[in-house]
Design a protein around this motif. Structure first.
Motif, PDB file in Angstrom:
ATOM      1  N   ASP A  72      -7.108   4.854 -23.634  1.00  0.00           N
ATOM      2  CA  ASP A  72      -6.478   3.566 -23.328  1.00  0.00           C
ATOM      3  C   ASP A  72      -7.454   2.644 -22.599  1.00  0.00           C
ATOM      4  N   CYS A  75     -10.153   1.488 -24.955  1.00  0.00           N
ATOM      5  CA  CYS A  75      -9.531   0.564 -25.915  1.00  0.00           C
ATOM      6  C   CYS A  75      -9.521  -0.859 -25.368  1.00  0.00           C
ATOM      7  N   ASP A 216       4.798  -1.180 -19.662  1.00  0.00           N
ATOM      8  CA  ASP A 216       4.931  -0.224 -20.758  1.00  0.00           C
ATOM      9  C   ASP A 216       6.375   0.256 -20.891  1.00  0.00           C
TER      10      ASP A 216
END
Length: 451
Positions: A72, A75, A216
């Motif tokens: 993550d 990314c 999230d």
């Protein structure tokens, strides 16, 4: 039609049905084991450097948790570099310095703790790239003397305090200004004629203010997980599932009724704005609901008879979840395809709304703080603690003397700590430093949205 999906993605392998593949190919497939470590893709193509390193991390740590977290972080860096027309391998010190500024002082800044976790991925990735392929480091590596011996440290971004972004809770009087910006209402009071997602964005902000969930979690909540709207009280109990939370634990916390009401209005299947976002989109391999949740079962039963608890459903499973009518069950949808809102879009949502609130305030010769979704979490904790400080009862019951249950500031911190899923009480204390000043200016009615 615009596609709001990110160009850089983390993809995970999984099991596949050999029978289905054989029917499609007309012959038995070659047995291939699924890739268990994360795979980074850019525009649908595998980014080989990051993917190879993540496989190395997966093998070294013996599990998916660490490699998934590192994936993550890399990314986000890859997405930033892509905007600069640069690959991970092609990054220079200039790019890394720009990324440090982007993550620590720009409008898209993150907390100091998050940035230090970013560094914990950037440094080993580029060290591995140097050792494996001889690629020069795009940052300066210093040798630091510590009580545990000599350690190497990435100089760029090293002195950012871990608690540098303790939070910017907004005051009750600023909530209407933020919601007006979410509706794309300008300083002249006029609604933008191009606005198609105002109700969704206002509901997203409202849900963050109502329960303090992280971006999230907000992104992956389903229409089934909102508290029963008929539940009485200004504060109603809400459950935040563990599988999509940072700590992995379910949280039960008091949610603000006034903020939830805007979410109910948005999600109302009869006349809410959410129905305007439905475009007939369906996911691959959908999980169709046969029986919705009941008071005795916090989850759904799918058409295969499988009982799925909300607390255990992953983000990927939630995005595949569809209602008995075949519609996506995720609460917040993208405007283009009617698919579940992309996490990256949701993460940037509050910051983009805040920019309009700031512009509106400037045009009216006022000021408005720049905030992100995480600041909605700080606002929730601050307002909840302020209510308890003002003597609002924590529940309908009575103590041994027949008086409503009330708490002091320390107890308020402990309650907010449990509700927000903090392991360390000191983290919650950072959130609510402004409580003392707020309760001098506002009443309980202000915090409850009655004013």
């Amino acid at each position: 039609m615009a596609d709001d999906s990110p160009r850089v993605k983390v993809v995970y392998g999984g099991s596949w049905d050999e029978t289905v593949v054989a029917l499609a190919l007309g012959e038995p497939p070659i047995p291939v084991s699924p890739v268990l470590s994360p795979v980074l893709t850019v525009d649908g193509l595998i980014e080989s450097d990051a993917t190879e390193w993540l496989a190395h991390v997966f093998e070294r740590t013996g599990g998916t948790k660490t490699s998934a977290a590192q994936a993550d972080r890399i990314c986000v860096l890859a997405e930033f570099l892509l905007e600069k027309n640069c690959s991970l391998r092609g990054a220079t010190r200039k790019h890394i310095v720009a990324y440090v500024k982007h993550r620590t002082v720009s409008d898209a800044r993150v907390s100091g703790a998050t940035w230090h976790r970013d560094r914990s991925a950037i440094k080993p990735f580029y060290e591995w790239l140097r050792e494996t392929y001889g690629i020069p480091l795009p940052f300066t590596l210093d040798v630091i003397h510590t009580p545990w011996g000599q350690k190497t440290s990435m100089r760029e971004g090293r002195n950012v305090p871990r608690n540098s972004a303790a939070g910017t809770p907004i005051e009750p009087s600023q909530v209407p200004e933020l919601l007006a910006a979410a509706w794309r209402i300008g300083h002249d009071g006029q609604l933008s004629t191009t606005n198609r997602t105002g109700a969704r964005d206002a509901a997203f902000v409202s849900l963050g203010l109502a329960c303090g969930a992280r971006a999230d979690t907000l992104t992956h909540l389903t229409i089934y997980e909102l508290p029963d709207p008929s539940t009485p009280g200004d504060l109603v109990e809400m459950r935040l599932p563990g599988a999509i939370s940072k700590t992995g634990r379910e949280a039960r916390l008091p949610a603000f009724r006034s903020h939830l009401q805007r979410v109910y209005d948005y999600a109302n299947p009869a006349g809410g704005a959410r129905r305007l976002l439905l475009k007939g989109w369906t996911p691959e391999n959908p999980i169709q609901v046969a029986e919705p949740p009941s008071p005795k079962f916090q989850g759904i039963i799918d058409t295969k008879g499988i009982r799925r608890f909300f607390n255990e459903m992953t983000a990927e499973e939630r995005r595949r979840l569809v209602t008995p009518e075949g519609e996506p069950a995720i609460l917040f949808l993208a405007a283009g395809k009617g698919s579940p809102l992309a996490y990256k879009t949701a993460e940037e949502l509050t910051g983009d709304i805040s920019k309009l609130a700031e512009a509106n305030a400037t045009a009216s010769h006022k000021s408005f703080p720049h905030i992100h979704t995480h600041d909605l979490r700080h606002t929730y904790a601050t307002h909840l603690a302020a209510l308890f400080m003002l003597g609002v009862a924590t529940g309908p019951g009575r103590d041994m003397h027949g008086r409503p249950h009330r708490v002091d500031i320390r107890s308020a911190v402990q309650m907010a700590c449990m509700g927000l899923g903090h392991i360390n009480e000191a983290t919650t204390t950072l959130y609510i430093q402004q409580v003392g000043m707020m309760i001098l200016r506002y009443s309980a009615n202000d915090f409850l949205g009655r004013a």
